[in-house]
Design an enzyme around this catalytic site. Structure first.
Site, mmCIF file in Angstrom:
data_model
loop_
_atom_site.group_PDB
_atom_site.id
_atom_site.type_symbol
_atom_site.label_atom_id
_atom_site.label_comp_id
_atom_site.label_asym_id
_atom_site.label_seq_id
_atom_site.Cartn_x
_atom_site.Cartn_y
_atom_site.Cartn_z
ATOM 1 N N LEU A 32 0.944 -1.238 -0.008
ATOM 2 C CA LEU A 32 0.104 0.028 -0.078
ATOM 3 C C LEU A 32 0.770 1.224 0.021
ATOM 4 O O LEU A 32 1.959 1.262 0.694
ATOM 5 C CB LEU A 32 -0.722 0.053 1.286
ATOM 6 C CG LEU A 32 -1.990 -1.272 1.328
ATOM 7 C CD1 LEU A 32 -2.726 -0.950 2.664
ATOM 8 C CD2 LEU A 32 -2.731 -1.361 -0.016
ATOM 9 N N HIS A 36 -3.244 4.176 -2.706
ATOM 10 C CA HIS A 36 -4.311 3.382 -1.958
ATOM 11 C C HIS A 36 -4.713 4.021 -0.594
ATOM 12 O O HIS A 36 -6.106 3.881 -0.508
ATOM 13 C CB HIS A 36 -3.657 1.954 -1.442
ATOM 14 C CG HIS A 36 -3.049 1.213 -2.483
ATOM 15 N ND1 HIS A 36 -1.715 0.979 -2.564
ATOM 16 C CD2 HIS A 36 -3.604 0.529 -3.273
ATOM 17 C CE1 HIS A 36 -1.588 0.155 -3.591
ATOM 18 N NE2 HIS A 36 -2.676 -0.216 -4.180
ATOM 19 N N VAL A 182 -2.816 9.723 -7.575
ATOM 20 C CA VAL A 182 -2.064 10.474 -6.686
ATOM 21 C C VAL A 182 -0.736 10.298 -7.365
ATOM 22 O O VAL A 182 -0.292 9.289 -7.911
ATOM 23 C CB VAL A 182 -1.837 9.862 -5.390
ATOM 24 C CG1 VAL A 182 -1.232 10.495 -4.515
ATOM 25 C CG2 VAL A 182 -3.567 9.665 -4.807
#
Ligand code: PAF
Length: 284
Positions: A32, A36, A182
């Site tokens: 992650l 995430h 992102v």
């Protein structure tokens, strides 16, 4: 709380449903990162309970891909999830998901196969069978968790479009929530596979977003001819970059475009060394 079996997850879900709580699912393959975490944050804000699945799904890897070396960081993932307010981390084994001698051949497993038109292009062209594996596992996760909402990153745009199509075509009672890409400061879209990049490669990797941002800037100035927009990419490429595709397609149905408009999504895949990176941008 971390759970490893379908039965344990079902038990918990049953109780939440009885209480009338809404459930958000964030499907992941672990390792992650902040991308995430942005999905998880959305789910925690929107839903009464959040489940994050962490499962490196063997059936979505093609022969020769990175299944064995895909980063597995379950302890760190669990901690990040706990800190973010996740209620269940569901981390099944391949055997739990696919049974004894888990299956890498589609001879023994019921698959969910997305339409050919959606998979014969972009990533599906070089990763044959990949989206069958994705749709199959996502469908299984939907059946296990029965979420009201499921959160997917726009970084894997073809995957997101195919999952939305599957949900519509199969009347799956879940709302798909797309979440923005992102990026690192230099524009590189976050991905678990960025871990494979050397420091040197990382510097090269910002070329994907450079190309996409430049295309968007040209479009914003009024250039809509796809051939002309494609040509703008070449000045950014050098011998370190191995371009797999740069394509202009409809954001809903992946039809090819010759003239860009507000519904056009630009998709890029490029290899730096052995690392294959993807990115995309919506022009409208
Ligand atoms: O995007 C991913 O990480 C995977 O393809 C998904 C959706 C978790 C299915 O294994």
């Amino acid at each position: 709380m971390i759970l490893h079996t379908i039965e344990d997850v079902r038990e918990q879900i049953k109780n939440w449903k009885k209480e009338g709580l809404t459930i958000g699912l964030v499907p992941t393959m672990g390792a992650l990162h902040a991308g995430h975490l942005s999905l998880i944050k959305k789910s925690v804000e929107k839903c009464d309970r959040t489940v994050v699945s962490v499962f490196v799904n063997p059936i979505q890897f093609c022969p020769g891909e990175d299944l064995d070396k895909y980063p597995r960081t379950l302890d760190a993932d669990e901690k990040l999830c706990n800190d973010a307010g996740v209620n269940i981390v569901f981390a099944p084994s391949p055997k739990e998901m696919y049974g004894e001698g888990h299956i890498l051949s589609n001879d023994f497993l019921t698959y969910v196969i997305p339409p050919y038109f959606y998979v014969d292009k972009l990533c599906g062209k070089s990763r044959v069978g990949h989206f069958d594996g994705v749709c199959t596992v996502v469908n299984k996760l939907f059946n296990i968790v029965q979420p009201d909402y499921a959160f997917f990153g726009q970084k894997d745009a073809q995957q997101l479009i195919i999952i939305k199509k599957m949900v519509k075509d199969l009347n799956i009672p879940v709302e798909i929530i797309p979440c923005p890409i992102v990026r690192e400061e230099n524009g590189l879209a976050l991905s678990s596979r960025n871990k494979y990049l050397s420091e040197e490669d990382k510097k090269e990797a910002f070329v994907l977003s450079r190309i996409l941002f430049n295309i968007k800037a040209c479009y914003d100035k009024g250039i809509t001819d796809v051939k002309a927009l494609t040509e703008t990419a070449y000045s950014f490429l050098n011998e370190h970059h191995n371009l797999e595709y740069l394509e202009f397609r409809d954001k809903e149905n992946l039809e090819g475009k010759t003239v860009a408009d507000k519904d056009t999504q630009v998709f890029i895949a490029l290899k730096i060394g052995n690392v294959r990176l993807i990115d995309n941008i919506l022009l409208g």
